[in-house]
Design a protein around this motif. Structure first.
Motif, mmCIF file in Angstrom:
data_model
loop_
_atom_site.group_PDB
_atom_site.id
_atom_site.type_symbol
_atom_site.label_atom_id
_atom_site.label_comp_id
_atom_site.label_asym_id
_atom_site.label_seq_id
_atom_site.Cartn_x
_atom_site.Cartn_y
_atom_site.Cartn_z
ATOM 1 N N ARG A 22 4.843 -5.081 -5.727
ATOM 2 C CA ARG A 22 3.982 -4.048 -6.298
ATOM 3 C C ARG A 22 4.809 -3.042 -7.067
ATOM 4 O O ARG A 22 6.024 -3.006 -6.990
ATOM 5 C CB ARG A 22 3.243 -3.300 -5.176
ATOM 6 N N ILE A 23 4.093 -2.173 -7.771
ATOM 7 C CA ILE A 23 4.684 -1.027 -8.445
ATOM 8 C C ILE A 23 4.219 0.209 -7.685
ATOM 9 O O ILE A 23 3.062 0.297 -7.277
ATOM 10 C CB ILE A 23 4.227 -0.946 -9.923
ATOM 11 N N CYS A 24 5.117 1.158 -7.489
ATOM 12 C CA CYS A 24 4.806 2.390 -6.756
ATOM 13 C C CYS A 24 3.604 3.086 -7.389
ATOM 14 O O CYS A 24 3.473 3.151 -8.605
ATOM 15 C CB CYS A 24 6.022 3.310 -6.772
ATOM 16 N N ARG A 25 2.699 3.617 -6.561
ATOM 17 C CA ARG A 25 1.498 4.284 -7.047
ATOM 18 C C ARG A 25 1.727 5.750 -7.395
ATOM 19 O O ARG A 25 0.783 6.459 -7.729
ATOM 20 C CB ARG A 25 0.388 4.193 -5.983
ATOM 21 N N GLY A 26 2.958 6.220 -7.302
ATOM 22 C CA GLY A 26 3.273 7.598 -7.677
ATOM 23 C C GLY A 26 2.961 7.835 -9.144
ATOM 24 O O GLY A 26 3.105 6.932 -9.978
ATOM 25 N N ALA A 32 9.680 -0.655 -8.483
ATOM 26 C CA ALA A 32 9.136 -1.894 -7.920
ATOM 27 C C ALA A 32 9.370 -1.871 -6.422
ATOM 28 O O ALA A 32 10.430 -1.474 -5.951
ATOM 29 C CB ALA A 32 9.816 -3.097 -8.546
ATOM 30 N N ILE A 33 8.357 -2.270 -5.661
ATOM 31 C CA ILE A 33 8.491 -2.290 -4.209
ATOM 32 C C ILE A 33 8.058 -3.645 -3.678
ATOM 33 O O ILE A 33 7.267 -4.359 -4.304
ATOM 34 C CB ILE A 33 7.671 -1.170 -3.529
ATOM 35 N N VAL A 34 8.589 -3.995 -2.542
ATOM 36 C CA VAL A 34 8.174 -5.193 -1.819
ATOM 37 C C VAL A 34 7.535 -4.711 -0.536
ATOM 38 O O VAL A 34 8.172 -4.041 0.277
ATOM 39 C CB VAL A 34 9.375 -6.118 -1.519
ATOM 40 N N ASP A 35 6.271 -5.020 -0.352
ATOM 41 C CA ASP A 35 5.519 -4.569 0.804
ATOM 42 C C ASP A 35 5.767 -5.523 1.963
ATOM 43 O O ASP A 35 5.236 -6.629 1.992
ATOM 44 C CB ASP A 35 4.031 -4.508 0.454
ATOM 45 N N CYS A 45 6.950 4.002 -3.010
ATOM 46 C CA CYS A 45 8.353 3.669 -2.764
ATOM 47 C C CYS A 45 8.913 4.574 -1.668
ATOM 48 O O CYS A 45 8.338 5.613 -1.348
ATOM 49 C CB CYS A 45 9.167 3.799 -4.045
ATOM 50 N N ASP A 46 10.053 4.177 -1.119
ATOM 51 C CA ASP A 46 10.661 4.929 -0.031
ATOM 52 C C ASP A 46 11.599 6.032 -0.522
ATOM 53 O O ASP A 46 11.808 7.017 0.165
ATOM 54 C CB ASP A 46 11.461 3.983 0.877
ATOM 55 N N PHE A 47 12.151 5.878 -1.684
ATOM 56 C CA PHE A 47 13.201 6.793 -2.105
ATOM 57 C C PHE A 47 12.740 7.888 -3.051
ATOM 58 O O PHE A 47 13.484 8.799 -3.338
ATOM 59 C CB PHE A 47 14.352 6.011 -2.760
ATOM 60 N N GLY A 48 11.521 7.864 -3.541
ATOM 61 C CA GLY A 48 11.072 8.859 -4.501
ATOM 62 C C GLY A 48 10.201 9.948 -3.923
ATOM 63 O O GLY A 48 9.747 10.826 -4.638
ATOM 64 N N ASN A 49 9.930 9.911 -2.614
ATOM 65 C CA ASN A 49 9.075 10.894 -1.963
ATOM 66 C C ASN A 49 7.679 10.916 -2.594
ATOM 67 O O ASN A 49 7.002 11.937 -2.603
ATOM 68 C CB ASN A 49 9.728 12.273 -2.014
ATOM 69 N N CYS A 50 7.272 9.790 -3.157
ATOM 70 C CA CYS A 50 6.006 9.706 -3.895
ATOM 71 C C CYS A 50 4.787 9.864 -2.984
ATOM 72 O O CYS A 50 3.807 10.501 -3.360
ATOM 73 C CB CYS A 50 5.924 8.381 -4.635
#
Length: 139
Positions: A22-26, A32-35, A45-50
């Motif tokens: 997926r792509i982060c919904r922020g 790009a993320i893997v769920d 995502c985990d690193f963007g604080n989104c």
């Protein structure tokens, strides 16, 4: 690092788990993320604080709507004959189908491309399964 990522992508494709990409919904994030969650519900995502920023925005919007009295009115409160000027208005909550549609709606160019890729891969997989089931029935 590139070899690890390539091996991971190959694993997702061979295990028919491309829907987990997926792509982060922020709002301003295209990571790009893997769920890898059990219920496949990861959106940010985990690193963007989104996720935190999205939740804070939603909370502040709800609070502003309460202060300004601009909340959405539900159909039941509009249709009831006893709803006068002093009656409280309720926030209209989206249905689960609307939530699912919002989650699946791409938000960026790269998300649109990823969705098209997933859909194409899903169609190819379904065609392959149909062909496989037809040949197994003939045997």
């Amino acid at each position: 690092m590139t070899a690890t990522i390539a091996a991971s992508l190959a694993h997702l494709v061979t295990e028919e788990e491309t829907g987990r990409l997926r792509i982060c919904r922020g709002d301003d994030c295209e990571a790009a993320i893997v769920d890898l969650t059990r219920n496949r519900s990861k959106l940010f995502c985990d690193f963007g604080n989104c996720a935190n920023r999205a939740h804070v925005r939603a909370y502040r919007a709800r609070q502003a709507a309460k202060r300004n009295g601009t909340t959405a009115v539900t159909e039941s409160s509009e249709a009831s004959p006893n709803s006068g000027a002093g009656s409280k208005r309720k926030l209209e909550k989206p249905s689960s189908a609307e939530k699912a549609e919002e989650i699946n709606r791409p938000t960026s160019v790269s998300a649109v491309a990823a969705k098209e890729f997933r859909d194409r891969m899903r169609e190819e997989l379904m065609d392959k399964r149909k062909k496989k089931s037809k040949t197994s029935k003939k045997s």
